[in-house]
Motif scaffolding. Structure first.
Motif, mmCIF file in Angstrom:
data_model
loop_
_atom_site.group_PDB
_atom_site.id
_atom_site.type_symbol
_atom_site.label_atom_id
_atom_site.label_comp_id
_atom_site.label_asym_id
_atom_site.label_seq_id
_atom_site.Cartn_x
_atom_site.Cartn_y
_atom_site.Cartn_z
ATOM 1 N N TRP A 209 -21.771 48.866 -12.230
ATOM 2 C CA TRP A 209 -21.032 47.680 -11.762
ATOM 3 C C TRP A 209 -20.118 47.146 -12.867
ATOM 4 O O TRP A 209 -18.934 46.886 -12.637
ATOM 5 C CB TRP A 209 -22.043 46.625 -11.329
ATOM 6 N N GLN A 210 -20.676 46.998 -14.061
ATOM 7 C CA GLN A 210 -19.903 46.453 -15.179
ATOM 8 C C GLN A 210 -18.786 47.391 -15.609
ATOM 9 O O GLN A 210 -17.753 46.940 -16.132
ATOM 10 C CB GLN A 210 -20.835 46.168 -16.359
ATOM 11 N N PRO B 132 -14.998 33.720 -10.990
ATOM 12 C CA PRO B 132 -15.625 34.679 -11.911
ATOM 13 C C PRO B 132 -16.013 35.964 -11.177
ATOM 14 O O PRO B 132 -16.138 35.976 -9.950
ATOM 15 C CB PRO B 132 -16.859 33.921 -12.397
ATOM 16 N N ARG B 133 -16.195 37.026 -11.936
ATOM 17 C CA ARG B 133 -16.626 38.265 -11.323
ATOM 18 C C ARG B 133 -18.034 38.098 -10.756
ATOM 19 O O ARG B 133 -18.896 37.501 -11.386
ATOM 20 C CB ARG B 133 -16.622 39.406 -12.340
ATOM 21 N N PRO B 134 -18.269 38.626 -9.569
ATOM 22 C CA PRO B 134 -19.591 38.467 -8.960
ATOM 23 C C PRO B 134 -20.664 39.205 -9.755
ATOM 24 O O PRO B 134 -20.408 40.244 -10.361
ATOM 25 C CB PRO B 134 -19.417 39.080 -7.561
ATOM 26 N N ALA B 135 -21.868 38.645 -9.755
ATOM 27 C CA ALA B 135 -22.982 39.260 -10.473
ATOM 28 C C ALA B 135 -23.469 40.491 -9.723
ATOM 29 O O ALA B 135 -23.374 40.588 -8.497
ATOM 30 C CB ALA B 135 -24.113 38.252 -10.629
ATOM 31 N N GLY C 185 -27.035 45.411 -2.919
ATOM 32 C CA GLY C 185 -26.407 44.864 -1.729
ATOM 33 C C GLY C 185 -25.236 43.957 -2.020
ATOM 34 O O GLY C 185 -24.568 43.499 -1.085
ATOM 35 N N ALA C 186 -24.965 43.682 -3.306
ATOM 36 C CA ALA C 186 -23.781 42.883 -3.637
ATOM 37 C C ALA C 186 -22.546 43.580 -3.087
ATOM 38 O O ALA C 186 -22.437 44.807 -3.125
ATOM 39 C CB ALA C 186 -23.666 42.722 -5.143
#
Length: 266
Positions: free
Chosen positions: A183-184, A200-203, A207-208
């Protein structure tokens, strides 16, 4: 691969090698050929070669790949799966992403269940496995000690991922990021490639999901997060097979992919 440089060309140990070489590639095939010649991270080079020189007893008869592992899948994939993959005795042994270890067994069985892989197993290059509309790749192409690349190693390897996603961009509709590292790594590369990122970028979380809007040069892109199919996650039940199949089904639908091996559409 160019066998003229079995250990890599003279400048392959330069930290700037990935950025310089990725920019020169005309297509994914050329990118893959240049990836496997990289020696830009001394710690990773030493580790991958040490593991090959001291194989596990079960793999004593294998000639280890012991090089960076290129991405796997068609050059016009609509779905990209990005996550740490070259395990010391998996991809570092077989030379193919997620092939030859428990994480790959889990991932490819799930892709097969969704209709995105020709078979549920991945044991070696040449085993007949095909992916349908899916490209599997990694933010770091060499097996790191303890499966933990350093921030500097991730930065050095990043141009390979950026170039790979750039070549996929005309057909790409969905990205699945495996684990927080996937993800990062994926989000900033997608932002640099022209997709606007939310702030901000979502954590990260299993399932994000976010949708990156279309721009003048990019089509709309869906990004989904999944727990990594590591043994730590699968043995503890943090990630079950059904959870991964459900997420990949969502990803396939958003990418416009059907059950390629059975001719059934979602």
């Amino acid at each position: 691969m160019d066998e003229t440089y079995p250990a890599g060309p003279p400048d392959s140990a330069d930290p700037a090698f990935p950025a310089r070489q990725a920019a020169r590639c005309a297509d994914l095939a050329e990118l893959d050929a240049r990836v496997v010649r990289c020696r830009a991270c001394p710690r990773l080079v030493a580790w991958r070669e040490q593991v090959a020189a001291q194989p596990r007893a079960a793999f004593r008869d294998w000639e280890y790949w012991a090089r960076p592992v290129p991405g796997f899948g068609p050059p016009d994939a609509a779905l990209a799966v990005v996550g740490l993959a070259p395990a010391a005795h998996g991809g570092n042994r077989t030379g193919r992403m997620f092939t030859g270890d428990a994480s790959g067994d889990f991932l490819f069985a799930a892709l097969h269940a969704v209709g995105l892989a020709s078979q549920p197993t991945a044991t070696h290059r040449g085993d007949g496995l095909e992916l349908y509309g899916v490209r599997v790749t990694a933010p770091v192409h060499c097996a790191p000690p303890d499966n933990k690349p350093t921030p500097a190693e991730r930065r050095t390897c990043r141009p390979w991922l950026a170039a790979e996603l750039e070549f996929l961009a005309p057909s790409l509709r969905t990205v699945v990021a495996l684990g927080a590292v996937g993800w990062q790594a994926a989000l900033p590369v997608l932002g640099d490639a022209g997709w606007p990122l939310p702030r901000p970028r979502p954590a990260f979380g299993h399932g994000a999901e976010l949708t990156l809007p279309a721009t003048g040069r990019r089509r709309q892109l869906h990004v989904l997060g999944s727990y990594h199919p590591s043994q730590r996650n699968t043995f503890t039940g943090r990630l079950t097979f059904d959870m991964l199949v459900d997420l990949l089904t969502r990803a396939a639908r958003s990418a416009g992919l059907g059950r390629g091996d059975q001719g059934v559409s979602f």
